[in-house]
Write an enzyme that holds these catalytic residues in place. Structure first.
Site, PDB file in Angstrom:
ATOM      1  N   ARG A  24       0.818  -1.220   0.000  1.00 49.80           N
ATOM      2  CA  ARG A  24       0.000   0.000   0.000  1.00 49.80           C
ATOM      3  C   ARG A  24       0.846   1.263   0.000  1.00 49.80           C
ATOM      4  NH1 ARG A  24      -5.780  -0.807   1.446  1.00 49.80           N
ATOM      5  NH2 ARG A  24      -6.124  -2.773   0.408  1.00 49.80           N
ATOM      6  N   ASP A  74      -6.825  -3.433  -7.487  1.00 49.64           N
ATOM      7  CA  ASP A  74      -7.331  -4.018  -6.244  1.00 49.64           C
ATOM      8  C   ASP A  74      -7.579  -5.501  -6.470  1.00 49.64           C
ATOM      9  OD1 ASP A  74      -8.338  -3.139  -3.452  1.00 49.64           O
ATOM     10  OD2 ASP A  74      -9.815  -4.591  -4.157  1.00 49.64           O
ATOM     11  N   TYR A 150     -14.602 -12.274   0.375  1.00 51.44           N
ATOM     12  CA  TYR A 150     -15.397 -11.108  -0.047  1.00 51.44           C
ATOM     13  C   TYR A 150     -16.577 -11.544  -0.916  1.00 51.44           C
ATOM     14  CZ  TYR A 150     -11.598  -8.173   1.705  1.00 51.44           C
ATOM     15  OH  TYR A 150     -10.674  -7.580   2.514  1.00 51.44           O
TER      16      TYR A 150
HETATM   17  O1  1CP Z   1       0.366   0.531  -3.425  1.00 53.07           O
HETATM   18  C1  1CP Z   1      -0.503  -0.337  -3.275  1.00 53.07           C
HETATM   19  O2  1CP Z   1      -0.277  -1.420  -2.685  1.00 53.07           O
HETATM   20  C2  1CP Z   1      -1.869  -0.036  -3.781  1.00 53.07           C
HETATM   21  C3  1CP Z   1      -2.507  -1.097  -4.612  1.00 53.07           C
HETATM   22  C4  1CP Z   1      -3.482  -1.995  -3.817  1.00 53.07           C
HETATM   23  C5  1CP Z   1      -3.289  -3.328  -3.428  1.00 53.07           C
HETATM   24  C6  1CP Z   1      -2.039  -4.172  -3.609  1.00 53.07           C
HETATM   25  C7  1CP Z   1      -4.783  -1.610  -3.398  1.00 53.07           C
HETATM   26  C8  1CP Z   1      -5.395  -0.280  -3.578  1.00 53.07           C
HETATM   27  N1  1CP Z   1      -5.393  -2.713  -2.836  1.00 53.07           N
HETATM   28  C9  1CP Z   1      -4.503  -3.766  -2.828  1.00 53.07           C
HETATM   29  C10 1CP Z   1      -4.727  -5.141  -2.343  1.00 53.07           C
HETATM   30  C11 1CP Z   1      -5.903  -5.452  -1.490  1.00 53.07           C
HETATM   31  N2  1CP Z   1      -7.176  -4.966  -1.554  1.00 53.07           N
HETATM   32  C12 1CP Z   1      -5.874  -6.430  -0.458  1.00 53.07           C
HETATM   33  C13 1CP Z   1      -4.678  -7.302  -0.125  1.00 53.07           C
HETATM   34  C14 1CP Z   1      -3.671  -6.579   0.690  1.00 53.07           C
HETATM   35  C15 1CP Z   1      -4.099  -6.221   2.093  1.00 53.07           C
HETATM   36  O3  1CP Z   1      -4.419  -7.137   2.876  1.00 53.07           O
HETATM   37  O4  1CP Z   1      -4.079  -5.021   2.412  1.00 53.07           O
HETATM   38  C16 1CP Z   1      -7.152  -6.493   0.118  1.00 53.07           C
HETATM   39  C17 1CP Z   1      -7.622  -7.378   1.262  1.00 53.07           C
HETATM   40  C18 1CP Z   1      -7.983  -5.546  -0.586  1.00 53.07           C
HETATM   41  C19 1CP Z   1      -9.430  -5.292  -0.368  1.00 53.07           C
HETATM   42  C20 1CP Z   1      -9.687  -3.865  -0.153  1.00 53.07           C
HETATM   43  N3  1CP Z   1      -9.756  -2.933  -1.158  1.00 53.07           N
HETATM   44  C21 1CP Z   1      -9.797  -3.179   1.084  1.00 53.07           C
HETATM   45  C22 1CP Z   1      -9.662  -3.816   2.452  1.00 53.07           C
HETATM   46  C23 1CP Z   1     -11.002  -4.037   3.084  1.00 53.07           C
HETATM   47  C24 1CP Z   1     -10.917  -4.941   4.304  1.00 53.07           C
HETATM   48  O5  1CP Z   1     -11.635  -5.951   4.295  1.00 53.07           O
HETATM   49  O6  1CP Z   1     -10.149  -4.650   5.243  1.00 53.07           O
HETATM   50  C25 1CP Z   1      -9.986  -1.819   0.795  1.00 53.07           C
HETATM   51  C26 1CP Z   1     -10.210  -0.681   1.754  1.00 53.07           C
HETATM   52  C27 1CP Z   1      -9.940  -1.676  -0.629  1.00 53.07           C
HETATM   53  C28 1CP Z   1      -9.987  -0.421  -1.433  1.00 53.07           C
HETATM   54  C29 1CP Z   1      -8.644   0.080  -1.831  1.00 53.07           C
HETATM   55  N4  1CP Z   1      -7.709  -0.662  -2.542  1.00 53.07           N
HETATM   56  C30 1CP Z   1      -6.590   0.097  -2.792  1.00 53.07           C
HETATM   57  C31 1CP Z   1      -6.836   1.404  -2.221  1.00 53.07           C
HETATM   58  C32 1CP Z   1      -5.880   2.566  -2.285  1.00 53.07           C
HETATM   59  C33 1CP Z   1      -8.115   1.368  -1.626  1.00 53.07           C
HETATM   60  C34 1CP Z   1      -8.826   2.537  -0.937  1.00 53.07           C
HETATM   61  C35 1CP Z   1      -9.953   2.993  -1.812  1.00 53.07           C
HETATM   62  C36 1CP Z   1      -9.986   4.466  -2.151  1.00 53.07           C
HETATM   63  O7  1CP Z   1      -8.969   5.119  -2.373  1.00 53.07           O
HETATM   64  O8  1CP Z   1     -11.099   4.980  -2.241  1.00 53.07           O
END
Ligand code: 1CP
Length: 343
Positions: A24, A74, A150
């Protein structure tokens, strides 16, 4: 031979100081990300629009001397491309129309899969062309178990009771979903490598809620099949596995899946990992993301402790889980400086 330190270490070399990137590293802790994000209608549109996703992935590299960039996307683009309804609500995280547990593949399939993901592949290829010559490009996907949580629960969960219960009540139907995800995830990762990704990470963020037998069935075995399929197409592409929360089963995951490196969560003891995992594989991790957000002397000390613990073998410096939005950007810069000047 590659000049990229990240790829050299991923290939098993020991570096003078560890290469570094952070899960992230692009995202909401950066003001320039929040600004860019405001311009997109929806988060999925953001992920599928190369001009935006490329910019988001490059933002952290302008601030910090990271050795790798990760594709901005994502894990939930895979269910979206398989035909499930997926959306993101501000403040509430991801939402999905849950799959029908008696008929989990209804409405899902690979027919339109790669067309749907064309924007992601285009993002990879533009990043490949734009990255500085010493920065490696990481592609990624969610592991089948984590993505299935999910798809079954309809979003994030507290205890995963719904999906864990389903996997016990009706393992055959659940397996049908996992098998589809194995196929789709492998095909998705192969296309990312075709487009220019130089390494891959498989995120099994919720592996740690499974019992021993279930972790073997739903985390280790699918990862093994995905690694085999990816390597059949691209024998040399390194794959990093992240079975977050797997505890002592990290050892089995490393031994059985065929991954090239393992990403440790915050709970894995450094000494145990150095003794039992680092002789088998490359270590990535495992600074606590909450300590990164807190900062101060304790952060400096912990960075030194991690670098020292893994100095005897190949190590990529990273976090135990992704950067949280409340993290002050200067703490990230501090850690990069400490790691680059370690040793
Ligand atoms: O630099 C980076 O790593 C950004 C790219 C990235 C990656 C590798 C994003 C952007 N998401 C992910 C992977 C991801 N997404 C995972 C696996 C890694 C981890 O455990 O953190 C998971 C579980 C998700 C699912 C997801 N998408 C969540 C988590 C929800 C939960 O159950 O806790 C969330 C909040 C998102 C949305 C998301 N994905 C990425 C961003 C920057 C965001 C925020 C959305 C926004 O900006 O509005």
């Amino acid at each position: 031979m590659t000049e990229k330190k990240f790829l050299q270490v991923l290939g098993g070399a020991r570096a003078e100081t560890p290469p570094i990137w952070m899960m992230r590293q692009a995202g909401r802790y950066l003001p320039e990300y929040r600004e860019l994000r405001r311009r997109a209608e929806s988060f999925l549109e953001f992920c599928y629009t190369p001009a935006m996703a490329v910019e988001a992935a490059l933002q952290p590299l302008r601030r910090y001397d990271f050795d790798a960039a990760i594709l901005f996307s994502d894990i939930l683009v895979v269910p979206d491309a398989l035909g499930q309804r997926v959306w993101f609500e501000a403040g509430a995280g991801p939402k999905l129309e849950p799959v029908e547990k008696s008929d989990p593949l209804a409405g899902l399939g690979m027919d339109n899969f790669h067309d749907h993901l064309a924007g992601v592949y285009e993002t990879v290829s533009q990043l490949d062309a734009k990255l500085p010559s010493d920065v490696a490009l990481i592609g990624f996907a969610g592991a089948p178990w984590t993505v299935a949580t999910y798809m079954a629960e309809g979003g994030s969960s507290r205890d995963y009771a719904d999906v864990r219960g389903w996997a016990y009540h009706d393992p055959e139907k659940f397996r049908a979903l996992i098998d589809l995800l194995v196929e789709a995830t492998a095909a998705y990762l192969v296309r990312q490598v075709d487009a220019g990704a130089e390494a891959l990470q498989l995120f099994d963020s919720w592996a740690g809620v499974l019992s021993e037998a279930q972790i073997r069935r739903w985390s280790v075995d699918p990862a093994k099949r995905i690694v085999a399929a990816v390597k059949a197409a691209h024998p040399h592409v390194p794959v990093i596995g992240f079975p977050r929360g797997a505890g002592a089963l990290y050892a089995d995951y490393v031994r059985e899946t065929g991954i090239d490196a393992v990403s440790l969560d915050v709970a894995v003891p450094l000494g145990w990992a150095a003794a039992h995992l680092q002789s088998q594989t490359v270590i990535q991790g495992n600074l606590d993301n909450l300590l990164l957000a807190a900062g101060g002397a304790a952060l400096d000390e912990e960075v030194g402790r991690i670098v020292e613990a893994f100095a005897g073998g190949p190590h990529i410096f990273n976090l135990g889980h992704g950067i949280i939005p409340a993290t002050p950007p200067e703490h990230v810069g501090r850690v990069v400086d400490l790691v680059k000047n370690a040793g």
